[in-house]
Scaffold this active site. Structure first.
Site, short mmCIF file in Angstrom:
data_model
loop_
_atom_site.label_atom_id
_atom_site.label_comp_id
_atom_site.label_asym_id
_atom_site.label_seq_id
_atom_site.Cartn_x
_atom_site.Cartn_y
_atom_site.Cartn_z
CG ASN A 26 -4.72 -15.84 -27.62
OD1 ASN A 26 -4.76 -14.62 -27.55
ND2 ASN A 26 -3.69 -16.49 -28.16
CG HIS A 75 -10.56 -13.06 -32.47
ND1 HIS A 75 -9.22 -13.34 -32.49
CD2 HIS A 75 -10.69 -11.94 -31.74
CE1 HIS A 75 -8.56 -12.42 -31.79
NE2 HIS A 75 -9.45 -11.56 -31.31
CE LYS A 101 -0.05 -11.61 -28.85
NZ LYS A 101 -1.21 -12.52 -28.69
CG HIS A 106 -11.85 -7.67 -28.35
ND1 HIS A 106 -11.59 -8.75 -29.16
CD2 HIS A 106 -10.97 -7.75 -27.31
CE1 HIS A 106 -10.59 -9.46 -28.63
NE2 HIS A 106 -10.20 -8.86 -27.52
NE ARG A 113 15.71 -0.38 -42.02
CZ ARG A 113 16.46 0.46 -42.73
NH1 ARG A 113 17.20 1.37 -42.14
NH2 ARG A 113 16.47 0.36 -44.04
CE LYS A 153 -0.87 -8.92 -22.49
NZ LYS A 153 -1.76 -8.42 -23.52
CD GLU A 205 -9.52 -9.18 -23.31
OE1 GLU A 205 -8.86 -10.05 -22.76
OE2 GLU A 205 -9.65 -9.09 -24.54
NE ARG A 242 1.49 -12.03 -25.49
CZ ARG A 242 2.03 -10.85 -25.71
NH1 ARG A 242 3.33 -10.70 -25.75
NH2 ARG A 242 1.25 -9.79 -25.88
CG HIS A 295 -9.11 -13.71 -27.23
ND1 HIS A 295 -9.23 -13.83 -25.86
CD2 HIS A 295 -8.79 -12.40 -27.46
CE1 HIS A 295 -8.99 -12.65 -25.29
NE2 HIS A 295 -8.73 -11.77 -26.24
CD GLU A 333 -0.13 -15.98 -28.72
OE1 GLU A 333 -0.33 -14.81 -28.38
OE2 GLU A 333 -0.91 -16.65 -29.42
#
Ligand code: GLY
Length: 372
Positions: free
Chosen positions: A246, A253, A144, A267, A122, A228, A186, A242, A249, A238
């Site tokens: 992206n 993506h 993330k 990427h 957990r 960041k 990035e 946040r 992105h 987000e």
């Protein structure tokens, strides 16, 4: 010299250290987190060959024992099969609730290792030691974590903040130029979305930094991580700001999906092309001047970064199919695509109010340029 930045998240706050020799000093950095002198390291085969002995020595210097599992290198590792292999290995290593897992590698290992730490017993603490530029400036910071699904990238995961990030600039010397440049995609993103001075600085210093100047590299990583850290501290999960991270992105993506997540497009390359497209759409909608996309594309080209759809080898689907692929992205809210567009370099914003026919024309023209 090592710089320390803080990600300010109340009881989940942590430091990011940026500098040289951090792997050699990993034991001293990590020891304060440990309740016993033992860590489990998740890495990949490439990083293990290049750097695992150095990490082992760095930990041993402070009396810390290490066991390691090296997963296959590459995006395909971010899947259930490798994830359950990693989790079961951590259980076999008898990692306890108070132990620390180390994710030692690029974005794939950081995301998978962080997710494994999030669910193991957990939730156990983990340390990110990112070994690619992309991981140092983006994926290792902000919590993330996750793996890919057949339906799309990063669709399975959890927010789980690391307890420490060690960005050792020296390991960037072992990256091949293409991977370095993809990470640089990035880096530029931070300038484009909210830090115009940083974009100016990158225009001045990008080529020397790519050529290997360690001081400039450390400054680029530090400034990216500071951008960041500020955004993550303001919006950890987000719900708002946040999403600016992206930028590029949604397009990126879709292009990655269209190229089968293969080495046809990395990427960071998808993000760079996506940023150029986002600025082009912004200019077409009258949000920013045409000079903005031209300046963005000019810098990408100087750096030798993929800039246009014409730079993607092989076939690409038509504009409507690319838009459909964008619809699979996590940035869809209530069935509506959200875009990150810009009023200027360094002034991006989030909007769902985009005339999709403008997006279609920008994509169609970019696809036509591939044929000409
Ligand atoms: N890579 C985007 C984020 O961390 O939010």
């Amino acid at each position: 010299m090592t710089e320390t930045l803080r990600v300010d998240l109340q009881d989940r706050s942590y430091d990011i250290r940026v500098g040289s020799d951090l792997i050699a000093r990993a034991g001293a950095e990590i020891a304060p987190l440990l309740s016993r002198p033992r860590v489990a390291v998740l890495t990949d085969e490439t990083v293990a060959d290049l750097h695992l002995d150095a990490l082992k020595a760095g930990l041993a210097a402070d009396g810390i024992e290490m066991t390691a599992l090296a997963l296959p290198s590459g995006e395909a590792t971010k899947c259930w099969a490798q994830f359950s292999r990693a989790v079961e290995w951590l259980l076999d290593q008898q990692v306890e609730r108070n132990d620390v897992v180390i994710a030692f590698g690029g974005g794939v290992i950081g995301d998978l290792g962080g997710f494994a730490a999030a669910v193991l017993r957990r939730g156990v603490r983990f340390v990110q030691i990112p070994t690619t530029l992309l991981a140092q400036v983006d994926s290792s910071v902000g919590g993330k974590t996750g793996i890919n699904a057949p339906q799309g990238k990063n669709l399975i995961g959890a927010f789980h903040q690391p307890s420490l990030v060690l960005a050792d600039i020296d390991v960037l010397d072992t990256l091949n130029p293409r991977d370095f440049l993809a990470g640089y995609g990035e880096v530029i993103k931070y300038g484009l979305l909210g830090d115009a001075d940083f974009f100016d600085w990158l225009e001045q210093n990008g080529p020397a930094l790519a050529d290997g100047d360690t001081t400039l590299r450390a400054e680029a990583v530090r400034r990216s991580c500071q951008n960041k850290a500020d955004i993550v501290a303001a919006d950890e999960t987000e719900q708002g700001v946040r999403a600016l991270l992206n930028l590029g992105h949604t397009f990126g993506h879709a292009l990655e999906a269209a190229t089968g997540y293969s080495d046809r497009l990395l990427h960071g390359e998808g993000v760079a092309i996506g940023c150029a497209l986002a600025f082009e759409v912004s200019a077409r909608l009258g949000l920013c001047s045409q000079e903005c996309p031209s300046r963005v594309r000019a810098h990408f080209k100087v750096m030798g970064l993929k800039t246009d759809l014409a730079d993607v080898p092989g076939d690409l689907p038509d504009a409507d199919r690319l838009i459909a692929l964008m619809g699979q992205d996590k940035k869809v809210v209530d069935g509506t695509l959200r875009f990150i567009l810009a009023r200027d370099i360094g002034n991006a914003f989030i909007t769902s109010d985009v005339d999709i026919s403008t997006v279609r024309s920008v994509l169609s023209e970019a696809l036509e340029n591939r044929q000409s």
